[in-house]
Design an enzyme around this catalytic site. Structure first.
Site, PDB file in Angstrom:
ATOM      1  N   PHE A 201       0.827  -1.215   0.000  1.00 28.61           N
ATOM      2  CA  PHE A 201       0.000   0.000   0.000  1.00 28.61           C
ATOM      3  C   PHE A 201       0.858   1.262   0.000  1.00 28.61           C
ATOM      4  O   PHE A 201       0.622   2.188  -0.780  1.00 28.61           O
ATOM      5  CB  PHE A 201      -0.912  -0.030   1.228  1.00 28.61           C
ATOM      6  CG  PHE A 201      -1.712   1.226   1.443  1.00 28.61           C
ATOM      7  CD1 PHE A 201      -2.971   1.372   0.873  1.00 28.61           C
ATOM      8  CD2 PHE A 201      -1.215   2.257   2.238  1.00 28.61           C
ATOM      9  CE1 PHE A 201      -3.716   2.535   1.080  1.00 28.61           C
ATOM     10  CE2 PHE A 201      -1.950   3.417   2.448  1.00 28.61           C
ATOM     11  CZ  PHE A 201      -3.199   3.561   1.870  1.00 28.61           C
ATOM     12  N   ASP A 202       1.877   1.308   0.860  1.00 30.07           N
ATOM     13  CA  ASP A 202       2.735   2.494   0.975  1.00 30.07           C
ATOM     14  C   ASP A 202       3.429   2.800  -0.349  1.00 30.07           C
ATOM     15  O   ASP A 202       3.448   3.940  -0.822  1.00 30.07           O
ATOM     16  CB  ASP A 202       3.796   2.285   2.049  1.00 30.07           C
ATOM     17  CG  ASP A 202       3.206   2.041   3.415  1.00 30.07           C
ATOM     18  OD1 ASP A 202       2.309   1.180   3.539  1.00 30.07           O
ATOM     19  OD2 ASP A 202       3.633   2.711   4.372  1.00 30.07           O
TER      20      ASP A 202
END
Length: 409
Positions: A201-202
């Site tokens: 996600f990051d």
């Protein structure tokens, strides 16, 4: 996605609290032991150091131990703490859920182990509060960071970031540090495009932000590795590789609306007087592509020259590099993704190639007429100079003719 708010931001709703400027999310899964000391330490730090209203949101990722009860108790005992329960696991899922519904203009998150020194929190969020930057990340790999961790994690982290630079042209230094912040208005635009719900996600968020032209602020951090980390390194690495492939494919095919995102959120640098918008960046990228093409041309020409004449070697070397040069400049220099118009661009690129061929071939013919006994070194020098001149001509024609109708990145 199902979320349940176990308490509101006022710690039970008994006391009015203003809308927070900063909402710090702590995603947790089965952290019944570490959760309370983490939240109490963070709450004490924010109370004493942050000159703005804040909220701490505990995002429970479907824990199966006593974590939900600890979170609920903290939300009742500490003002400005709330607990949110998600019925599905995934750090990315938790962050997206909380950030999407938060009313704070600046959103952040940190890992429950507090590996990052809290002294970096104000430098992290200050550029976002002021509006100077759009996202901010803690970096364990930038100059000034002080990191204590084992060699295995150090090597994995550095290799991963090198992979991101090579595969996705990422320029940020540390994608995986659990210490990040984003402006709410930016999150509202980018989060719908982020598909990963776990550890990638990051990275996906940062790559999309960078491609959209947003400003990412990096803060060197003091970071101490948590020896009790339960992250499955092998499974996470495999998932990250899949994420890189999926994201790279989406960017290459134009499936992701980066152009629209850039027009909505991107920061356009102020051009120098008399310099057309986008020209400086295009020149830098074109020079990089041109350098690679020139080196490839020299190698191919030198190899072919051992088995054929100079004119034939020049023709074949130019033809091979011309196709690659047009494709690379189309994507990297002028920011055009997808297949639409690719055939036309290649045809126009070949027209430019013909002009380059005429220039280099004419130079070789002129050399033969003036100095028929010239050695290979002189011949190669003339070809290089002529190819550089053809490169300048190629840039001008690509900018004004081949890709002239497309907006610069």
């Amino acid at each position: 996605m199902t979320t349940t708010t176990l308490s509101d931001a006022a710690g039970g709703g008994a006391t009015f609290r203003p809308v927070p400027v900063l909402d710090v999310v702590i995603p947790v899964y089965n952290e019944e032991i570490d959760l309370e000391p983490c939240v109490r330490r963070l709450h004490a730090y924010l109370t004493g150091s942050l000159p703005y209203p804040f909220r701490i949101t505990i995002a429970d990722n479907a824990s199966t131990d006593k974590t939900p009860y600890v979170a609920a108790a903290l939300s009742q005992q500490l003002p400005g703490v709330r607990a949110v329960r998600l019925e599905q696991k995934g750090r990315g899922r938790a962050l997206a859920a909380v950030w999407s519904t938060s009313d704070a203009p600046v959103l952040a998150y940190m890992d429950v182990d507090l590996s990052t020194d809290l002294a970096a929190l104000l430098p992290l969020v200050a550029p976002l509060i002021s509006g100077h930057s759009d996202l901010a990340i803690g970096s364990r790999l930038s100059r000034g960071a002080r990191v204590v961790r084992g060699p295995k994690r150090e090597i994995i982290s550095r290799c991963y970031n090198v992979l991101l630079r090579g595969a996705l042209a990422a320029r940020f230094s540390d994608a995986q540090c659990g210490f990040k912040a984003i402006r709410k208005d930016v999150a509202e635009r980018i989060l719908p495009l982020v598909q990963d719900t776990a550890w990638f996600f990051d990275t996906e968020l940062l790559v999309l932000a960078e491609r959209a032209g947003l400003r990412i602020h990096e803060v060197p951090v003091d970071w101490v590795d948590d020896p009790d980390s339960r992250v499955d390194i092998v499974a996470t690495a495999i998932a990250d590789l899949r994420g890189i492939w999926r994201l790279g494919r989406g960017l290459a095919t134009g499936a992701l609306p980066i152009g629209d995102l850039r027009r909505q959120l991107g920061r356009d640098a102020t051009p120098a007087a008399g310099v057309p918008v986008g020209l400086a960046g295009q020149l830098v990228r074109f020079a990089g592509v041109g350098l690679a093409s020139t080196l490839a041309y020299i190698v191919i020409f030198a190899l072919l020259r051992t088995v054929t004449g100079a004119q034939a070697a020049n023709l074949l070397a130019l033809l091979v590099t011309a196709v690659g040069n047009t494709a690379a400049n189309r994507r990297l220099t002028f920011g055009i993704a997808g297949r639409r118009g690719a055939v036309r661009h290649q045809a126009q690129g070949l027209s430019v190639f013909v002009l380059g061929l005429a220039l280099t071939s004419g130079s070789l013919a002129a050399l033969t007429a003036v100095a028929p006994q010239a050695g290979r070194f002189v011949e190669l020098t003339v070809v290089i100079l002529a190819n550089l001149a053809a490169t300048v001509l190629r840039f001008l024609l690509m900018r004004t003719w081949v890709f002239g109708s497309h907006r610069a990145r």
